[in-house]
Motif scaffolding. Structure first.
Motif, PDB file in Angstrom:
ATOM      1  N   GLY A 200       0.738  -1.055   0.078  1.00 53.51           N
ATOM      2  CA  GLY A 200      -0.030   0.042  -0.032  1.00 53.51           C
ATOM      3  C   GLY A 200       0.943   1.351  -0.077  1.00 53.51           C
TER       4      GLY A 200
ATOM      5  N   TRP B 179      -7.169   0.536   0.029  1.00 52.38           N
ATOM      6  CA  TRP B 179      -6.159   1.048   0.962  1.00 52.38           C
ATOM      7  C   TRP B 179      -6.885   2.306   1.833  1.00 52.38           C
TER       8      TRP B 179
ATOM      9  N   THR C 108      -4.350  -1.020   4.588  1.00 56.90           N
ATOM     10  CA  THR C 108      -5.467  -1.675   3.639  1.00 56.90           C
ATOM     11  C   THR C 108      -6.549  -2.022   4.442  1.00 56.90           C
TER      12      THR C 108
ATOM     13  N   ARG D  87      -2.779   7.946  -0.381  1.00 54.67           N
ATOM     14  CA  ARG D  87      -3.281   6.720  -1.076  1.00 54.67           C
ATOM     15  C   ARG D  87      -3.406   7.266  -2.869  1.00 54.67           C
TER      16      ARG D  87
END
Length: 274
Positions: free
Chosen positions: A116, A150, A156, A211
């Motif tokens: 991630g 994410w 996550t 993200r």
């Protein structure tokens, strides 16, 4: 607690792995390619009670195509995906920017998504391609859109005992896709992935926040690549102090990558995929 390897004489099943992960909960760590986990173990950043090695788990090292979907097992290496004849060209472009060949020989696509990294090339690219992940646990299987995978940087939405078993990547029907990345000393980087999906312009950005980000259609509608590049500057909102590059410089990297990606897409003649 000292890590204990999950040892088995014969290839294990996904169900067996899920049972072990459920038993250990958040104290289990999954070893796929090991490019991140091994470094964390060496530096004592992570000290799991159990390390589950996926390399001999049956069914996780296959790449197949089913009804226009490229299905990549969680144990397939990045290099194998890069060299697979059915891999979309834009995903190959992204893979070529991931580390170098020796790391891609071990690192996996599933592992990269589970890690991630908000700057990661692969999370940004599969987000643009509207990919999904197959997830397994003792409670069964589910499919999750990567847009929902994410929850923040290096975090996550998966439960502690859930395992990514495969990544589903829709094969683009339109050939007009582009991957562009701009970086400052390699670590401070911004990525733009653009293309057409069902006649709709798509733009995903990496390295702009907590993200990867899918840009709203309204921001793209009727604007020139330069105008969109200027607009995405406002989307760059670092989660905290940036050890690599200033916010202003990161905004410039994002704008430049966006403009270049859109120029490539909008000036390319579409080619029918056979």
């Amino acid at each position: 607690m000292r890590p204990v390897p999950f040892d088995y004489a014969d290839p294990a099943t996904v169900a067996e792995v899920c049972e072990v992960m459920h038993r250990y909960g958040g104290e289990a760590a999954v070893l796929a390619g090991g490019q991140t986990l091994v470094a964390q173990l060496n530096s004592r950043v992570r000290r799991p009670a159990m390390v589950v090695d996926l390399r001999r788990v049956a069914g996780l090292r296959e790449v197949t195509v089913d009804r226009g979907i490229l299905i990549i097992g969680a144990g397939v290496t990045q290099r194998a995906v890069e060299q697979h004849p059915d891999t979309p060209a834009v995903l190959r472009e992204a893979l070529a920017r991931v580390g170098h060949v020796p790391t891609r020989n071990r690192g996996t696509l599933g592992g990269s998504l589970a890690f991630g990294d908000p700057q990661g090339e692969l999370p940004t690219t599969v987000l643009a391609l509207d990919a999904r992940v197959r997830v397994a646990s003792v409670r069964g299987e589910r499919v999750l859109a990567v847009a929902d995978l994410w929850s923040g940087p290096f975090r996550t939405a998966l439960a502690s005992d859930e395992l990514i078993t495969a990544v589903e990547v829709p094969l683009p029907e339109d050939s007009r896709w582009a991957f562009e990345q701009r970086d400052f000393r390699r670590h401070g980087k911004a990525t733009a992935v653009a293309g057409f999906s069902s006649g709709r312009l798509v733009l995903a950005l990496g390295g702009v926040g907590t993200r990867p980000l899918l840009v709203d259609d309204e921001l793209l509608a009727g604007r020139s690549p330069e105008a969109v590049g200027s607009a995405v500057r406002e989307l760059v909102v670092p989660a905290g102090p940036d050890p690599y590059v200033s916010t202003g410089h990161r905004r410039q990297l994002a704008a430049t990558a966006t403009t270049a990606a859109l120029h490539r897409v909008l000036t390319t003649t579409p080619v029918e995929n056979s």
